[in-house]
Scaffold this motif. Structure first.
Motif: not given
Length: 111
Positions: A1-13
């Motif tokens: 499971m991805l950490a929320p901050e990584i998910k957010e960064e990935l979504a931004g990219y």
């Protein structure tokens, strides 16, 4: 499971990539609109569909721009060569359509 901050960064990219893809499509559409006008002008004045000197200039210019942008110049050249081939194909179609007598049974292709 991805950490929320990584998910957010990935979504931004991914959102940036989606926006860039949309911009590329619109830029290519505008480029082909302009090259279609060139094809019509060439056909009207019975000029050849291809312009090797112009193509060489475009490729050299794009290679230089690619180097300046830290992009592989070979990739940039391959991409432009693909576009050039499509443009020439469309110009040939425009010339062929213009050379058909009025009322002929040929089909009209758009560029």
């Amino acid at each position: 499971m991805l950490a929320p901050e990584i998910k957010e960064e990935l979504a931004g990219y991914r959102q940036s990539i989606d926006n860039i893809d949309a911009a590329l499509v619109h830029m290519l559409a505008e480029r082909f609109r302009c090259t279609k006008a060139v094809g019509v002008l060439k056909a009207k004045h019975k000029l050849p569909p291809a312009d090797p000197a112009r193509e060489e200039y475009q490729i050299e210019r794009l290679r230089h721009l690619a180097k300046d942008a830290n992009l592989d110049p070979d990739f940039a050249e391959k991409f432009l060569n693909f576009i050039i081939k499509e443009v020439i194909r469309h110009h040939e179609a425009i010339a062929a359509d213009r050379s058909q007598p009025a009322g002929s049974a040929g089909t009209t292709r758009s560029a």
